[in-house]
Structures are given as C-alpha cells and as structure tokens.
Design a protein around this motif. Structure first.
Motif, PDB file in Angstrom:
ATOM      1  N   PRO A   1       0.829  -1.214   0.000  1.00 61.09           N
ATOM      2  CA  PRO A   1       0.000   0.000   0.000  1.00 61.09           C
ATOM      3  C   PRO A   1       0.863   1.263   0.000  1.00 61.09           C
ATOM      4  N   ILE A   2       0.358   2.287  -0.672  1.00 57.80           N
ATOM      5  CA  ILE A   2       0.963   3.614  -0.596  1.00 57.80           C
ATOM      6  C   ILE A   2       0.610   4.185   0.777  1.00 57.80           C
ATOM      7  N   THR A   3       1.602   4.696   1.479  1.00 59.27           N
ATOM      8  CA  THR A   3       1.335   5.253   2.808  1.00 59.27           C
ATOM      9  C   THR A   3       1.292   6.769   2.735  1.00 59.27           C
ATOM     10  N   ILE A   4       0.150   7.339   3.057  1.00 55.06           N
ATOM     11  CA  ILE A   4      -0.004   8.796   3.031  1.00 55.06           C
ATOM     12  C   ILE A   4       0.109   9.322   4.456  1.00 55.06           C
ATOM     13  N   PHE A   5       1.052  10.245   4.659  1.00 53.78           N
ATOM     14  CA  PHE A   5       1.172  10.863   5.980  1.00 53.78           C
ATOM     15  C   PHE A   5       0.106  11.948   6.115  1.00 53.78           C
ATOM     16  N   GLY A   6      -0.588  11.963   7.253  1.00 49.02           N
ATOM     17  CA  GLY A   6      -1.634  12.965   7.478  1.00 49.02           C
ATOM     18  C   GLY A   6      -2.959  12.489   6.907  1.00 49.02           C
ATOM     19  N   ASP A   7      -3.842  13.464   6.597  1.00 50.94           N
ATOM     20  CA  ASP A   7      -5.189  13.077   6.147  1.00 50.94           C
ATOM     21  C   ASP A   7      -5.326  13.069   4.624  1.00 50.94           C
ATOM     22  N   GLY A   8      -4.225  13.336   3.914  1.00 48.95           N
ATOM     23  CA  GLY A   8      -4.249  13.251   2.452  1.00 48.95           C
ATOM     24  C   GLY A   8      -4.737  14.508   1.767  1.00 48.95           C
ATOM     25  N   SER A   9      -5.067  15.537   2.550  1.00 47.16           N
ATOM     26  CA  SER A   9      -5.634  16.743   1.917  1.00 47.16           C
ATOM     27  C   SER A   9      -4.541  17.733   1.483  1.00 47.16           C
ATOM     28  N   GLN A  10      -3.324  17.470   1.893  1.00 48.11           N
ATOM     29  CA  GLN A  10      -2.224  18.398   1.582  1.00 48.11           C
ATOM     30  C   GLN A  10      -2.045  18.568   0.065  1.00 48.11           C
ATOM     31  N   LEU A  11      -1.842  19.809  -0.357  1.00 42.37           N
ATOM     32  CA  LEU A  11      -1.753  20.092  -1.797  1.00 42.37           C
ATOM     33  C   LEU A  11      -0.304  20.205  -2.274  1.00 42.37           C
TER      34      LEU A  11
ATOM     35  N   LYS B   1      -4.560   8.293  -5.842  1.00 41.36           N
ATOM     36  CA  LYS B   1      -5.630   7.714  -6.688  1.00 41.36           C
ATOM     37  C   LYS B   1      -5.221   7.700  -8.162  1.00 41.36           C
ATOM     38  N   ILE B   2      -4.608   8.800  -8.609  1.00 39.92           N
ATOM     39  CA  ILE B   2      -4.177   8.871 -10.020  1.00 39.92           C
ATOM     40  C   ILE B   2      -3.128   7.789 -10.301  1.00 39.92           C
ATOM     41  N   MET B   3      -2.191   7.637  -9.384  1.00 35.23           N
ATOM     42  CA  MET B   3      -1.145   6.628  -9.599  1.00 35.23           C
ATOM     43  C   MET B   3      -1.758   5.227  -9.669  1.00 35.23           C
ATOM     44  N   ILE B   4      -2.706   4.972  -8.790  1.00 35.72           N
ATOM     45  CA  ILE B   4      -3.352   3.652  -8.764  1.00 35.72           C
ATOM     46  C   ILE B   4      -4.143   3.428 -10.054  1.00 35.72           C
ATOM     47  N   ASP B   5      -4.816   4.488 -10.516  1.00 36.93           N
ATOM     48  CA  ASP B   5      -5.557   4.407 -11.792  1.00 36.93           C
ATOM     49  C   ASP B   5      -4.624   4.043 -12.942  1.00 36.93           C
ATOM     50  N   GLU B   6      -3.475   4.710 -12.980  1.00 36.32           N
ATOM     51  CA  GLU B   6      -2.525   4.472 -14.084  1.00 36.32           C
ATOM     52  C   GLU B   6      -1.900   3.087 -13.989  1.00 36.32           C
ATOM     53  N   TYR B   7      -1.691   2.611 -12.770  1.00 35.11           N
ATOM     54  CA  TYR B   7      -1.070   1.282 -12.575  1.00 35.11           C
ATOM     55  C   TYR B   7      -2.110   0.176 -12.719  1.00 35.11           C
ATOM     56  N   LYS B   8      -3.379   0.582 -12.585  1.00 32.77           N
ATOM     57  CA  LYS B   8      -4.523  -0.332 -12.667  1.00 32.77           C
ATOM     58  C   LYS B   8      -4.554  -1.324 -11.501  1.00 32.77           C
ATOM     59  N   ALA B   9      -3.921  -0.942 -10.420  1.00 27.75           N
ATOM     60  CA  ALA B   9      -3.953  -1.760  -9.196  1.00 27.75           C
ATOM     61  C   ALA B   9      -3.371  -0.926  -8.064  1.00 27.75           C
ATOM     62  N   GLY B  10      -3.520  -1.431  -6.837  1.00 33.84           N
ATOM     63  CA  GLY B  10      -2.892  -0.751  -5.704  1.00 33.84           C
ATOM     64  C   GLY B  10      -3.912  -0.192  -4.731  1.00 33.84           C
ATOM     65  N   ARG B  11      -3.426   0.232  -3.579  1.00 35.36           N
ATOM     66  CA  ARG B  11      -4.294   0.844  -2.568  1.00 35.36           C
ATOM     67  C   ARG B  11      -3.458   1.767  -1.711  1.00 35.36           C
ATOM     68  N   TYR B  12      -4.138   2.610  -0.943  1.00 28.99           N
ATOM     69  CA  TYR B  12      -3.389   3.505  -0.058  1.00 28.99           C
ATOM     70  C   TYR B  12      -3.958   3.462   1.349  1.00 28.99           C
ATOM     71  N   ILE B  13      -3.083   3.813   2.298  1.00 24.90           N
ATOM     72  CA  ILE B  13      -3.511   3.888   3.704  1.00 24.90           C
ATOM     73  C   ILE B  13      -3.037   5.223   4.272  1.00 24.90           C
ATOM     74  N   PHE B  14      -3.697   5.665   5.319  1.00 19.78           N
ATOM     75  CA  PHE B  14      -3.276   6.903   5.998  1.00 19.78           C
ATOM     76  C   PHE B  14      -2.531   6.544   7.274  1.00 19.78           C
ATOM     77  N   THR B  15      -1.558   7.365   7.602  1.00 18.91           N
ATOM     78  CA  THR B  15      -0.855   7.166   8.866  1.00 18.91           C
ATOM     79  C   THR B  15      -0.440   8.550   9.390  1.00 18.91           C
ATOM     80  N   PRO B  16      -0.368   8.719  10.708  1.00 20.03           N
ATOM     81  CA  PRO B  16       0.027  10.033  11.218  1.00 20.03           C
ATOM     82  C   PRO B  16       1.451  10.384  10.778  1.00 20.03           C
ATOM     83  N   PHE B  17       1.707  11.662  10.592  1.00 18.11           N
ATOM     84  CA  PHE B  17       3.049  12.129  10.242  1.00 18.11           C
ATOM     85  C   PHE B  17       4.057  11.661  11.286  1.00 18.11           C
TER      86      PHE B  17
END
Ligand SMILES: NC(=O)c1ccc[n+]([C@@H]2O[C@H](COP(=O)([O-])OP(=O)(O)OC[C@H]3O[C@@H](n4cnc5c(N)ncnc54)[C@H](O)[C@@H]3O)[C@@H](O)[C@H]2O)c1
Length: 332
Positions: free
Chosen positions: A214-224, A266-282
């Motif tokens: 899984p792709i690990t996103i630090f924080g809530d994923g809203s960061q731009l 999400k875009i990366m997963i779309d392009e790879y046609k597989a995968g998932r992500y999870i959130f974790t605190p910074f």
C-alpha cells in the motif's frame, strides 16, 4: 522549445553536475539528442539519486566523471572550455540534512561557492543554471507562492540551498558571471530515485505500487502539491540557459493544477490499474519540517520565457510507471 533554442546547444560544450541523477541524466539525454558535447560529474553516493542505468542509452556519447563537486581541482579542470553548466549536484533529502547537517552544508552551500570561484577564475564566460528548490520558502504565508514570498526555510537543506542560489545571484551581480536560478517544485518521471523517500515521497509510492504494497499517506491526504513532469523541467532548464536576458534572475517552476496527496495516490493507482493507499500520522521528525500545502505562482517564467508545464499529471504518471515497470530491477 523553438528551433532557435534547440540550435543553441548544437556542438556546445556542456557540463552537468549531478548528471547521473534524476534530473541531470534526463537533461543529458535531451542535450545529446540536440547534438551537444556533454560531460557529467557525479559522486554516486548510494544514498543519493545517482544511477549509472540512468544514462545507459547515451553512455558511449558522453564523458562521465565519477567524482565530487567538493573537489576543487576536479571542478577547476571540468569547468574549463564549457559553454554551459547545469549545476544540479546536491544533497536532496530534507530529513538527512537534519541528521547530517554538515554534509548538506558542504555540498549545497560551500561547494557552490567554490564552484563559482573556479568559474570566475577559469571560465568567466560560462553560463550557469542552478537547481534550487521551493523548500527555501518554508511554510507558505500565502498561496500560490511567487518569487517575492518571504524565505523562511524549515530545515537545514532549505537554508543551504538558499545560500547556494544566493551565491549564484551574487556572482552575477558582482562579477557578471551569467547565472540563473530555477526554484523547482516536486519533480517526477523516469529515472527518479524510487528506492526510498530520500528524493521525494513519490519515489517510494511508485516502488510500493510496483511491489503490491500500500501507498502510505502521511496525514489526512488533503495536503496540496503542484508536480512537474521531468520533460517540462528539462525544457525549463534549456529555456533559461538559452536566454542571457535573464541572467541574475530567479524563476519558480510549478503547476497550475495543484492536487491533494490522496488524489495523487488515486491517479497513480488508476494508471497502474492496481494498488491501494492507507493513511498514517506524520512521523514526528517529518512533521517538524513539513511545509503543509504548497503550490507556486510560476507566471514570471511563463510571461518572460513562455514556459508552461505541458504534461498532464495522468500522462506523466502513466509514462513514469511504464518506465519503472520495465526498469524496476535497476532502481531498487
Ligand atoms: N527532484 C525534485 O523534486 C527537486 C525539487 C527541488 C530541487 N531539486 C534540485 O534539483 C537538483 C537535482 O535533483 P534530483 O532530483 O535530480 O536529485 P538526484 O539525487 O537524483 O540528483 C542529484 C545528483 O547529485 C549527485 N551528487 C550529490 N552530491 C554530490 C557531490 N558532492 N558531488 C558530485 N555529485 C553529487 C548525486 O549522486 C545525484 O546523482 C538538486 O540540486 C535538487 O536540490 C530537485
């Protein structure tokens, strides 16, 4: 890029520091295609982005020096006779700059000053483009961030890169050396470091995708963030190098379409046609040097040099993933 700009580099002597790294190698490939005589210097320290596979397609067409830009004698020799110098060698990890601050200081600040001294003494006609970073702005006080935004770096790397770029501007002002600075935002594409997150979190995200983790996103994923695809960044380097009107100037790069970290995943997963992500605190050590949302105002380079990022994020990640699917074994 127009034809006249392309013709500018034909048969020219060009030095690229950090030329086995991500951006440097892509620049080298482009310049070889334009008929330039390319020399690269890179120290290939394993924690940095240098990788000999990056220049596989041009290895017989360029001169390769595995050496350190901190070595004044070598730089003195390599700088002589060059028409252009793309100055990209750098320690790029923000976290490593906090763990080993003096190494970052030596490469990103002290070596920059000594390189400029070598240029002043041995090749004052050279044109230099320096790769700086948006990190020097620190946490944005307003968005989008233009070149007039206060400079309040949040880590040692940002401070040293700021010193590095200021030396370049100073040597133009005082000694008339032809220097320009690009402040890069997150750059991605073929030949980036994916072994870990040292160059950018996007690297480890791509690796995780390819390894079905899984792709690990630090924080809530809203960061731009506003990403640039490598080909657009290479074009910016060539445009700035080819224009002497803007010597002594600093330009932001950026993208008009900032996206959140979650959307990026999400875009990366779309392009790879597989995968998932999870959130974790910074992680605590990263939270302290995080800059929050960032996207830049790049209208200065757009208005004056006509640069605009052309590659969409979907197309960019598609090409990037394709490259690493084929070349995975050389990057992990
Ligand atoms: N990739 C990005 O998103 C980004 C963003 C902002 C700024 N930048 C800047 O762009 C430049 C290139 O970055 P990159 O993404 O290609 O990273 P990279 O790590 O792939 O490239 C840097 C190269 O410099 C080499 N290097 C480091 N120290 C050296 C030394 N002392 N002597 C010789 N070679 C040395 C490394 O081996 C590496 O190949 C860096 O200066 C970086 O600060 C990059």
């Amino acid at each position: 890029m127009n034809l006249t700009a392309q013709q500018k580099f034909f048969n020219k002597n060009i030095l690229i520091s950090g030329g086995l790294g991500f951006i440097g190698s892509n620049l080298a490939i482009k310049l070889v295609g334009l008929g330039a005589n390319v020399t690269v210097i890179d120290n290939l320290v394993p924690e940095y982005g240098g990788n000999t596979w990056n220049i596989e397609s041009i290895k017989d067409k360029i001169s390769i020096n595995v050496a350190d830009v901190r070595d004044e004698k070598i730089m003195q020799r390599l700088i002589q006779g060059q028409d252009y110098f793309f100055n990209l060698a750098g320690q790029t990890s923000h976290l490593d700059s906090m763990i080993n601050p003096f190494v970052d200081l030596e490469i990103n600040a002290k070596a920059q000053l000594s390189i400029l001294e070598e240029c002043r003494k041995f090749n004052p006609a050279i044109k230099i483009v320096f790769a700086s970073t948006r990190q020097i702005y620190g946490k944005p006080q307003y968005l989008p961030v233009d070149e007039k935004h206060p400079l309040v770096p949040v880590d040692v790397n940002g401070i040293n890169k700021l010193a590095g770029e200021m030396y370049h501007v100073l040597y133009n002002k005082v000694y008339n050396i032809k220097t320009s600075v690009l402040r890069l935002t997150n750059t991605y594409g073929p030949r980036m470091r994916i072994k870990d997150a040292r160059q950018t979190f996007l690297g480890i995200w791509i690796r995780n995708l390819l390894e079905n983790k899984p792709i690990t996103i630090f924080g809530d994923g809203s960061q731009l963030r506003d990403y640039n695809y490598i080909d657009d960044v290479v074009d910016a380097f060539l445009l700035v190098a080819g224009s002497d009107v803007w010597n002594g100037s600093i330009f932001n790069l950026g993208n008009r379409n900032p996206v959140s970290l979650e959307t990026t995943a999400k875009i990366m997963i779309d392009e790879y046609k597989a995968g998932r992500y999870i959130f974790t605190p910074f992680p605590e050590e990263l939270k302290k040097i995080d800059i929050g949302d960032f996207y830049s105002d790049y209208s200065k380079i757009k208005t004056n040099l006509g640069w605009n990022p052309e590659v969409s994020i979907d197309a960019g990640f598609k090409k990037t993933i394709e490259y690493f699917r084929k070349n995975y074994e050389f990057y992990v």
